[in-house]
Design a protein around this motif. Structure first.
Motif, PDB file in Angstrom:
ATOM      1  N   ASP A  87      42.615  44.975  33.927  1.00 45.16           N
ATOM      2  CA  ASP A  87      41.922  43.698  34.110  1.00 45.16           C
ATOM      3  C   ASP A  87      42.537  42.608  33.236  1.00 45.16           C
TER       4      ASP A  87
ATOM      5  N   GLU B 251      31.139  38.420  39.119  1.00 39.60           N
ATOM      6  CA  GLU B 251      31.250  39.881  39.190  1.00 39.60           C
ATOM      7  C   GLU B 251      29.925  40.526  39.584  1.00 39.60           C
TER       8      GLU B 251
ATOM      9  N   SER C 181      35.808  45.393  35.010  1.00 37.49           N
ATOM     10  CA  SER C 181      36.584  44.543  34.105  1.00 37.49           C
ATOM     11  C   SER C 181      36.020  44.725  32.705  1.00 37.49           C
TER      12      SER C 181
ATOM     13  N   SER D 280      35.290  48.478  32.187  1.00 36.68           N
ATOM     14  CA  SER D 280      36.455  49.317  31.904  1.00 36.68           C
ATOM     15  C   SER D 280      36.380  49.911  30.506  1.00 36.68           C
TER      16      SER D 280
ATOM     17  N   ASN E 276      42.685  37.096  33.419  1.00 34.51           N
ATOM     18  CA  ASN E 276      41.820  38.256  33.650  1.00 34.51           C
ATOM     19  C   ASN E 276      41.521  38.416  35.140  1.00 34.51           C
ATOM     20  N   HIS E 277      41.532  39.659  35.614  1.00 34.19           N
ATOM     21  CA  HIS E 277      41.079  39.916  36.975  1.00 34.19           C
ATOM     22  C   HIS E 277      40.169  41.136  36.985  1.00 34.19           C
ATOM     23  N   SER E 278      39.317  41.202  37.990  1.00 33.73           N
ATOM     24  CA  SER E 278      38.405  42.323  38.169  1.00 33.73           C
ATOM     25  C   SER E 278      38.872  43.156  39.351  1.00 33.73           C
TER      26      SER E 278
END
Length: 350
Positions: free
Chosen positions: A153, A302, A252, A321, A237-239
């Motif tokens: 993430d 999210e 994430s 995560s 940042n990515h989910s």
């Protein structure tokens, strides 16, 4: 940039001048994206595996919300590997999500200082190494050459050289490529001191450019798997969103607990009272504070995409995560909801 299918739902969701307007516009887009993704196929396989438990400051993990902060400085977070398989026009792809090389990640400056000032006997209690990535893959019967992608993430604490190799040494996964938002990749190559404290020194040094696939925005990788840009904790940042028979899992580290996405229900000391007092929907994981406004929006995004958990519909179907985990040395950090483990589908072996 990547050739994956772009997700257009969120392209203008943060364009409004007002901060709460951005929250609501993103929430609306997230509802639409959730509905569209649930109409589509599911991923072939999804499973989580425990790697290591480490201490993490509560002043960061539950930003401003933990009432025992002066007495209890740390929480335990459980770092996990997720193995995901999905169908594409090119066949079944295998992706490792958050494959932390925890034998090397300890060189991250913040954690290096923490270890150096902690007695060895106490370090052995506080750091619980459970599995390595190669051990997990061996148990599953997956070969190193079976791995097509790895992704995180964000790249805090990560050393990816063992997996992808360098210009001097071959990596363990000969066919794997890193999927990373371009902002995260560029930031990692040129960090300011506040951010560098949380990145593993030389963690990407010498990694061949042809082993890195940068993407922009949010993308669909294949059936039932998406990478959704959720900036804030870091700019890039990515989910990871995976469609399973338990709904949409969203993974994430914007939040370190499902409690952080439903703080009014939290069992952690003071969190529910704090959330009620200031009227917040979420509690951010704020160790670097690159952009707290965006991180707040991203956590709402999210939670909305995840929808209600089938295990307890009062909570969203978010799978951090690194998840806040009960530990006897850190009283008050037991969450009201703990995901723990998930397994869906059938593993495909080549």
């Amino acid at each position: 940039m990547s050739a994956f299918e772009q997700i257009r739902h969120f392209e203008d969701s943060r364009a409004a001048a007002g901060q709460q307007a951005r929250v609501e516009d993103t929430r609306f887009a997230a509802r639409q994206f959730r509905a569209d993704m649930l109409k589509g196929p599911k991923a072939r396989y999804f499973e989580s595996f425990d790697l290591v438990k480490v201490p993490y400051p509560v002043r960061y993990g539950l930003r401003n919300a933990f009432s025992r902060e002066r007495l209890v400085e740390y929480m335990h977070i459980q770092n996990r590997l997720f193995v995901v398989q999905f169908d594409t026009p090119e066949g079944v792809k295998t992706m490792l999500v958050s494959p932390s090389d925890h034998e090397r990640n300890g060189e991250t400056p913040f954690f290096r200082r923490l270890q150096d000032r902690t007695a060895n006997w106490l370090t052995k209690i506080l750091i619980n190494r459970q599995n390595t990535v190669p051990q997990v893959l061996a148990r599953l019967g997956l070969r190193p050459e079976d791995i097509d992608y790895i992704t995180y993430d964000h790249l805090h604490t990560q050393d990816i050289r063992r997996w992808l190799g360098t210009d001097k040494q071959a990596g363990l996964f000969p066919n794997a490529k890193l999927l990373v938002h371009w902002r995260e990749w560029e930031s990692t190559k040129d960090l300011n001191p506040y951010q560098a404290d949380w990145y593993c020194p030389s963690g990407i040094a010498g990694v061949p450019e042809n082993k890195v696939v940068c993407f922009d925005g949010s993308i669909m990788l294949g059936d039932g798997v998406a990478l959704m840009h959720t900036p804030g904790h870091t700019e890039g940042n990515h989910s990871i969103v995976v469609h399973t028979d338990e709904g949409l899992w969203v993974t994430s580290e914007n939040g370190v607990s499902v409690d952080a996405y439903a703080p009014l229900l939290s069992a952690a000391s003071g969190v529910a009272d704090y959330a009620k007092m200031i009227g917040t929907e979420v509690i951010i994981n704020g160790n670097t504070l690159e952009n707290a406004v965006d991180q707040y929006i991203s956590m709402v995004q999210e939670a909305t995409v995840a929808g209600p958990s089938k295990r307890d519909p009062r909570f969203p179907n978010v799978f951090p995560s690194s998840e806040m985990t009960p530990f006897w040395l850190f009283p008050g950090t037991r969450p009201a909801f703990y995901v723990g483990h998930a397994r869906h589908g059938t593993l495909h072996r080549r």
